[in-house]
Motif scaffolding. Sequence first.
Motif, PDB file in Angstrom:
ATOM      1  N   VAL A  86      -0.218   9.558   7.478  1.00 55.19           N
ATOM      2  CA  VAL A  86      -0.196  10.482   6.349  1.00 55.19           C
ATOM      3  C   VAL A  86      -0.372  11.901   6.882  1.00 55.19           C
ATOM      4  N   GLU A  87       0.395  12.828   6.336  1.00 52.35           N
ATOM      5  CA  GLU A  87       0.222  14.247   6.637  1.00 52.35           C
ATOM      6  C   GLU A  87      -0.623  14.837   5.516  1.00 52.35           C
ATOM      7  N   ILE A  88      -1.865  15.181   5.838  1.00 58.20           N
ATOM      8  CA  ILE A  88      -2.795  15.681   4.831  1.00 58.20           C
ATOM      9  C   ILE A  88      -2.750  17.210   4.803  1.00 58.20           C
ATOM     10  N   PRO A  89      -2.403  17.799   3.658  1.00 55.26           N
ATOM     11  CA  PRO A  89      -2.387  19.263   3.575  1.00 55.26           C
ATOM     12  C   PRO A  89      -3.805  19.832   3.543  1.00 55.26           C
ATOM     13  N   VAL A  90      -3.975  20.975   4.225  1.00 54.56           N
ATOM     14  CA  VAL A  90      -5.262  21.667   4.231  1.00 54.56           C
ATOM     15  C   VAL A  90      -5.263  22.655   3.069  1.00 54.56           C
ATOM     16  N   LYS A  91      -6.255  22.518   2.223  1.00 50.28           N
ATOM     17  CA  LYS A  91      -6.406  23.357   1.024  1.00 50.28           C
ATOM     18  C   LYS A  91      -7.550  24.353   1.242  1.00 50.28           C
ATOM     19  N   PRO A  92      -7.722  25.311   0.328  1.00 50.17           N
ATOM     20  CA  PRO A  92      -8.869  26.220   0.454  1.00 50.17           C
ATOM     21  C   PRO A  92     -10.190  25.439   0.449  1.00 50.17           C
ATOM     22  N   ALA A  93     -11.202  26.002   1.085  1.00 52.10           N
ATOM     23  CA  ALA A  93     -12.502  25.316   1.179  1.00 52.10           C
ATOM     24  C   ALA A  93     -13.077  24.989  -0.186  1.00 52.10           C
ATOM     25  N   THR A  94     -12.737  25.784  -1.191  1.00 48.09           N
ATOM     26  CA  THR A  94     -13.275  25.570  -2.550  1.00 48.09           C
ATOM     27  C   THR A  94     -12.325  24.803  -3.458  1.00 48.09           C
ATOM     28  N   TYR A  95     -11.277  24.201  -2.895  1.00 44.81           N
ATOM     29  CA  TYR A  95     -10.262  23.520  -3.689  1.00 44.81           C
ATOM     30  C   TYR A  95     -10.859  22.371  -4.509  1.00 44.81           C
ATOM     31  N   THR A  96     -10.462  22.306  -5.762  1.00 45.36           N
ATOM     32  CA  THR A  96     -10.807  21.204  -6.651  1.00 45.36           C
ATOM     33  C   THR A  96      -9.518  20.706  -7.291  1.00 45.36           C
TER      34      THR A  96
ATOM     35  N   GLY B 259      -4.789  -2.452  -7.464  1.00 43.56           N
ATOM     36  CA  GLY B 259      -5.797  -1.433  -7.756  1.00 43.56           C
ATOM     37  C   GLY B 259      -5.715  -0.311  -6.751  1.00 43.56           C
ATOM     38  N   SER B 260      -6.761   0.501  -6.699  1.00 40.95           N
ATOM     39  CA  SER B 260      -6.772   1.657  -5.813  1.00 40.95           C
ATOM     40  C   SER B 260      -8.127   1.848  -5.162  1.00 40.95           C
ATOM     41  N   LEU B 261      -8.092   2.435  -3.981  1.00 43.75           N
ATOM     42  CA  LEU B 261      -9.284   2.932  -3.309  1.00 43.75           C
ATOM     43  C   LEU B 261      -9.197   4.446  -3.407  1.00 43.75           C
ATOM     44  N   VAL B 262     -10.142   5.053  -4.099  1.00 46.19           N
ATOM     45  CA  VAL B 262     -10.141   6.498  -4.293  1.00 46.19           C
ATOM     46  C   VAL B 262     -11.181   7.103  -3.354  1.00 46.19           C
ATOM     47  N   LEU B 263     -10.723   7.984  -2.483  1.00 47.29           N
ATOM     48  CA  LEU B 263     -11.613   8.747  -1.606  1.00 47.29           C
ATOM     49  C   LEU B 263     -11.662  10.147  -2.192  1.00 47.29           C
ATOM     50  N   GLU B 264     -12.837  10.546  -2.701  1.00 47.99           N
ATOM     51  CA  GLU B 264     -12.949  11.780  -3.461  1.00 47.99           C
ATOM     52  C   GLU B 264     -14.240  12.516  -3.143  1.00 47.99           C
ATOM     53  N   SER B 265     -14.240  13.781  -3.450  1.00 49.22           N
ATOM     54  CA  SER B 265     -15.426  14.603  -3.259  1.00 49.22           C
ATOM     55  C   SER B 265     -16.578  14.036  -4.096  1.00 49.22           C
ATOM     56  N   GLY B 266     -17.711  13.835  -3.471  1.00 52.03           N
ATOM     57  CA  GLY B 266     -18.865  13.245  -4.153  1.00 52.03           C
ATOM     58  C   GLY B 266     -18.859  11.725  -4.147  1.00 52.03           C
ATOM     59  N   GLY B 267     -17.819  11.116  -3.584  1.00 51.96           N
ATOM     60  CA  GLY B 267     -17.720   9.660  -3.528  1.00 51.96           C
ATOM     61  C   GLY B 267     -17.335   9.212  -2.132  1.00 51.96           C
ATOM     62  N   ASN B 268     -16.645   8.097  -2.042  1.00 51.14           N
ATOM     63  CA  ASN B 268     -16.158   7.622  -0.747  1.00 51.14           C
ATOM     64  C   ASN B 268     -15.215   8.668  -0.172  1.00 51.14           C
TER      65      ASN B 268
ATOM     66  N   ALA C 133     -13.984  17.077   5.746  1.00 50.19           N
ATOM     67  CA  ALA C 133     -13.859  15.896   4.897  1.00 50.19           C
ATOM     68  C   ALA C 133     -12.391  15.700   4.533  1.00 50.19           C
ATOM     69  N   GLY C 134     -12.028  14.465   4.241  1.00 52.68           N
ATOM     70  CA  GLY C 134     -10.676  14.147   3.812  1.00 52.68           C
ATOM     71  C   GLY C 134     -10.714  13.264   2.583  1.00 52.68           C
ATOM     72  N   PHE C 135      -9.791  13.522   1.679  1.00 55.24           N
ATOM     73  CA  PHE C 135      -9.749  12.793   0.421  1.00 55.24           C
ATOM     74  C   PHE C 135      -8.324  12.340   0.151  1.00 55.24           C
ATOM     75  N   LEU C 136      -8.191  11.150  -0.441  1.00 54.46           N
ATOM     76  CA  LEU C 136      -6.876  10.598  -0.766  1.00 54.46           C
ATOM     77  C   LEU C 136      -7.054   9.367  -1.628  1.00 54.46           C
ATOM     78  N   VAL C 137      -5.947   8.863  -2.126  1.00 54.53           N
ATOM     79  CA  VAL C 137      -5.957   7.632  -2.921  1.00 54.53           C
ATOM     80  C   VAL C 137      -5.013   6.641  -2.262  1.00 54.53           C
TER      81      VAL C 137
ATOM     82  N   LEU D  94       0.802  -1.212   0.000  1.00 55.25           N
ATOM     83  CA  LEU D  94       0.000   0.000   0.000  1.00 55.25           C
ATOM     84  C   LEU D  94       0.844   1.275   0.000  1.00 55.25           C
ATOM     85  N   SER D  95       0.353   2.273  -0.717  1.00 54.42           N
ATOM     86  CA  SER D  95       0.931   3.611  -0.690  1.00 54.42           C
ATOM     87  C   SER D  95      -0.223   4.607  -0.772  1.00 54.42           C
ATOM     88  N   VAL D  96       0.020   5.810  -0.254  1.00 54.73           N
ATOM     89  CA  VAL D  96      -1.036   6.825  -0.199  1.00 54.73           C
ATOM     90  C   VAL D  96      -0.569   8.069  -0.932  1.00 54.73           C
TER      91      VAL D  96
END
Length: 167
Positions: free
Chosen positions: A152-162, A112-121, A64-68, A48-50
Amino acid sequence: MRRLARRRFPGRPHAFAAVAVAGVLTLAGCGGTDSDGPGPGPDDEADLSVGSAYMPQPVSDMAAGFLVISNGGGAADRLTSVSSDAADRVTVHETVDGSMREVDALDIPARGSLVLESGGNHLMFEQLTRQPKQGQKVSVELRFAHSDPVTVEIPVKPATYTPKHGH
Protein backbone atom coordinates in the motif's frame (compact mmCIF):
# COMPACT_ATOMS: atom_id res chain seq x y z
CA MET A 1 -37.75 -43.72 -49.37
CA ARG A 2 -37.64 -40.34 -47.94
CA ARG A 3 -41.37 -39.96 -47.99
CA LEU A 4 -41.87 -43.36 -46.49
CA ALA A 5 -39.46 -42.64 -43.62
CA ARG A 6 -41.37 -39.51 -42.69
CA ARG A 7 -44.63 -41.37 -42.57
CA ARG A 8 -43.25 -44.39 -40.81
CA PHE A 9 -41.40 -42.49 -38.01
CA PRO A 10 -43.34 -39.30 -37.38
CA GLY A 11 -41.80 -37.08 -34.66
CA ARG A 12 -38.82 -39.36 -34.03
CA PRO A 13 -36.12 -37.01 -35.33
CA HIS A 14 -37.41 -34.36 -32.93
CA ALA A 15 -37.54 -36.86 -30.07
CA PHE A 16 -33.96 -37.92 -30.77
CA ALA A 17 -32.82 -34.28 -30.82
CA ALA A 18 -34.61 -33.61 -27.52
CA VAL A 19 -32.93 -36.60 -25.86
CA ALA A 20 -29.52 -35.52 -27.19
CA VAL A 21 -29.96 -31.96 -25.89
CA ALA A 22 -31.12 -33.26 -22.49
CA GLY A 23 -28.06 -35.52 -22.28
CA VAL A 24 -25.68 -32.69 -23.09
CA LEU A 25 -27.32 -30.44 -20.50
CA THR A 26 -27.13 -33.18 -17.88
CA LEU A 27 -23.42 -33.71 -18.56
CA ALA A 28 -22.77 -29.97 -18.47
CA GLY A 29 -24.34 -29.81 -15.03
CA CYS A 30 -22.01 -32.54 -13.84
CA GLY A 31 -18.86 -30.78 -15.05
CA GLY A 32 -16.06 -30.82 -12.49
CA THR A 33 -13.08 -28.60 -11.96
CA ASP A 34 -9.62 -30.07 -12.30
CA SER A 35 -8.37 -33.51 -11.43
CA ASP A 36 -7.44 -32.38 -7.90
CA GLY A 37 -11.07 -31.85 -7.03
CA PRO A 38 -12.89 -28.63 -6.28
CA GLY A 39 -10.75 -25.74 -5.12
CA PRO A 40 -11.62 -23.15 -2.51
CA GLY A 41 -14.51 -20.94 -3.42
CA PRO A 42 -15.28 -17.36 -2.39
CA ASP A 43 -16.77 -18.58 0.88
CA ASP A 44 -13.61 -20.52 1.78
CA GLU A 45 -11.03 -17.72 1.68
CA ALA A 46 -10.44 -14.12 2.64
CA ASP A 47 -10.74 -11.43 -0.02
CA LEU A 48 -8.78 -8.45 1.31
CA SER A 49 -8.63 -4.85 0.13
CA VAL A 50 -7.13 -1.76 1.75
CA GLY A 51 -8.51 1.76 1.79
CA SER A 52 -8.63 5.05 3.70
CA ALA A 53 -4.88 4.89 4.38
CA TYR A 54 -2.95 7.88 5.72
CA MET A 55 -0.02 8.86 7.91
CA PRO A 56 0.03 12.18 9.74
CA GLN A 57 3.32 13.96 9.00
CA PRO A 58 5.72 12.82 11.74
CA VAL A 59 7.08 15.34 14.23
CA SER A 60 9.66 12.96 15.77
CA ASP A 61 11.47 9.74 14.85
CA MET A 62 8.16 7.86 15.13
CA ALA A 63 4.94 8.01 13.15
CA ALA A 64 1.50 6.43 13.21
CA GLY A 65 -0.34 4.84 10.30
CA PHE A 66 -4.05 4.36 9.81
CA LEU A 67 -6.06 2.38 7.27
CA VAL A 68 -8.99 0.03 6.81
CA ILE A 69 -8.55 -3.58 5.71
CA SER A 70 -11.84 -4.89 4.33
CA ASN A 71 -12.53 -8.59 3.91
CA GLY A 72 -15.21 -9.44 1.36
CA GLY A 73 -14.53 -13.19 1.65
CA GLY A 74 -16.13 -15.86 3.78
CA ALA A 75 -13.01 -16.69 5.84
CA ALA A 76 -11.32 -14.61 8.51
CA ASP A 77 -7.65 -13.66 8.33
CA ARG A 78 -5.11 -11.91 10.55
CA LEU A 79 -2.74 -8.99 10.00
CA THR A 80 0.51 -10.51 11.26
CA SER A 81 3.26 -8.04 10.34
CA VAL A 82 4.07 -4.84 8.52
CA SER A 83 7.24 -3.45 6.97
CA SER A 84 8.12 -0.17 5.29
CA ASP A 85 11.03 1.52 3.58
CA ALA A 86 10.41 4.55 5.81
CA ALA A 87 11.16 2.86 9.14
CA ASP A 88 13.47 0.25 10.60
CA ARG A 89 10.50 -1.28 12.38
CA VAL A 90 6.72 -1.12 11.97
CA THR A 91 4.63 -2.58 14.78
CA VAL A 92 0.93 -3.30 15.14
CA HIS A 93 -0.77 -1.81 18.20
CA GLU A 94 -4.16 -2.22 19.77
CA THR A 95 -5.76 0.26 22.12
CA VAL A 96 -7.75 -1.06 25.05
CA ASP A 97 -9.25 1.25 27.68
CA GLY A 98 -7.17 4.15 26.38
CA SER A 99 -3.90 2.23 26.68
CA MET A 100 -1.96 1.06 23.62
CA ARG A 101 0.14 -2.07 23.44
CA GLU A 102 2.04 -3.90 20.75
CA VAL A 103 0.39 -7.12 19.54
CA ASP A 104 1.53 -9.98 17.32
CA ALA A 105 -1.56 -9.82 15.10
CA LEU A 106 -5.02 -8.32 14.66
CA ASP A 107 -8.07 -10.21 13.39
CA ILE A 108 -9.83 -9.37 10.14
CA PRO A 109 -13.30 -10.93 10.33
CA ALA A 110 -14.97 -12.65 7.39
CA ARG A 111 -17.18 -10.15 5.53
CA GLY A 112 -15.95 -7.45 7.90
CA SER A 113 -13.19 -4.92 8.41
CA LEU A 114 -10.18 -4.19 10.56
CA VAL A 115 -10.13 -0.44 11.19
CA LEU A 116 -6.81 1.11 12.20
CA GLU A 117 -7.68 4.60 13.43
CA SER A 118 -6.49 7.42 15.62
CA GLY A 119 -7.32 6.55 19.24
CA GLY A 120 -7.75 2.87 18.36
CA ASN A 121 -5.77 0.08 16.73
CA HIS A 122 -2.97 1.49 14.58
CA LEU A 123 0.48 1.01 13.05
CA MET A 124 3.59 2.51 14.65
CA PHE A 125 6.55 3.38 12.43
CA GLU A 126 9.57 3.28 14.74
CA GLN A 127 13.09 4.53 14.03
CA LEU A 128 12.17 6.37 10.85
CA THR A 129 14.80 6.09 8.12
CA ARG A 130 13.55 9.35 6.61
CA GLN A 131 11.13 12.10 7.59
CA PRO A 132 8.13 11.78 5.26
CA LYS A 133 6.63 15.15 4.38
CA GLN A 134 3.07 16.12 3.62
CA GLY A 135 2.18 15.17 0.03
CA GLN A 136 4.67 12.29 -0.14
CA LYS A 137 3.77 8.60 0.09
CA VAL A 138 5.16 5.85 2.27
CA SER A 139 5.24 2.31 0.90
CA VAL A 140 4.03 -0.34 3.34
CA GLU A 141 3.81 -4.12 2.97
CA LEU A 142 1.04 -5.79 4.99
CA ARG A 143 1.43 -9.51 5.68
CA PHE A 144 -1.34 -11.86 6.71
CA ALA A 145 -1.75 -15.31 8.22
CA HIS A 146 -3.44 -16.74 5.10
CA SER A 147 -3.57 -14.18 2.29
CA ASP A 148 -0.80 -12.93 0.05
CA PRO A 149 1.00 -9.75 1.16
CA VAL A 150 -0.47 -6.43 0.07
CA THR A 151 1.63 -3.35 -0.70
CA VAL A 152 0.00 0.00 0.00
CA GLU A 153 1.19 3.53 -0.77
CA ILE A 154 0.15 5.56 2.26
CA PRO A 155 -0.19 9.32 1.65
CA VAL A 156 1.36 11.64 4.23
CA LYS A 157 -1.16 14.18 5.51
CA PRO A 158 -0.71 17.23 7.75
CA ALA A 159 0.16 16.40 11.37
CA THR A 160 -3.27 17.66 12.46
CA TYR A 161 -5.22 15.80 9.75
CA THR A 162 -8.59 14.38 10.77
CA PRO A 163 -10.45 12.29 8.17
CA LYS A 164 -13.98 13.35 7.28
CA HIS A 165 -15.41 9.88 7.89
CA GLY A 166 -14.16 9.62 11.48
CA HIS A 167 -11.30 7.16 11.03
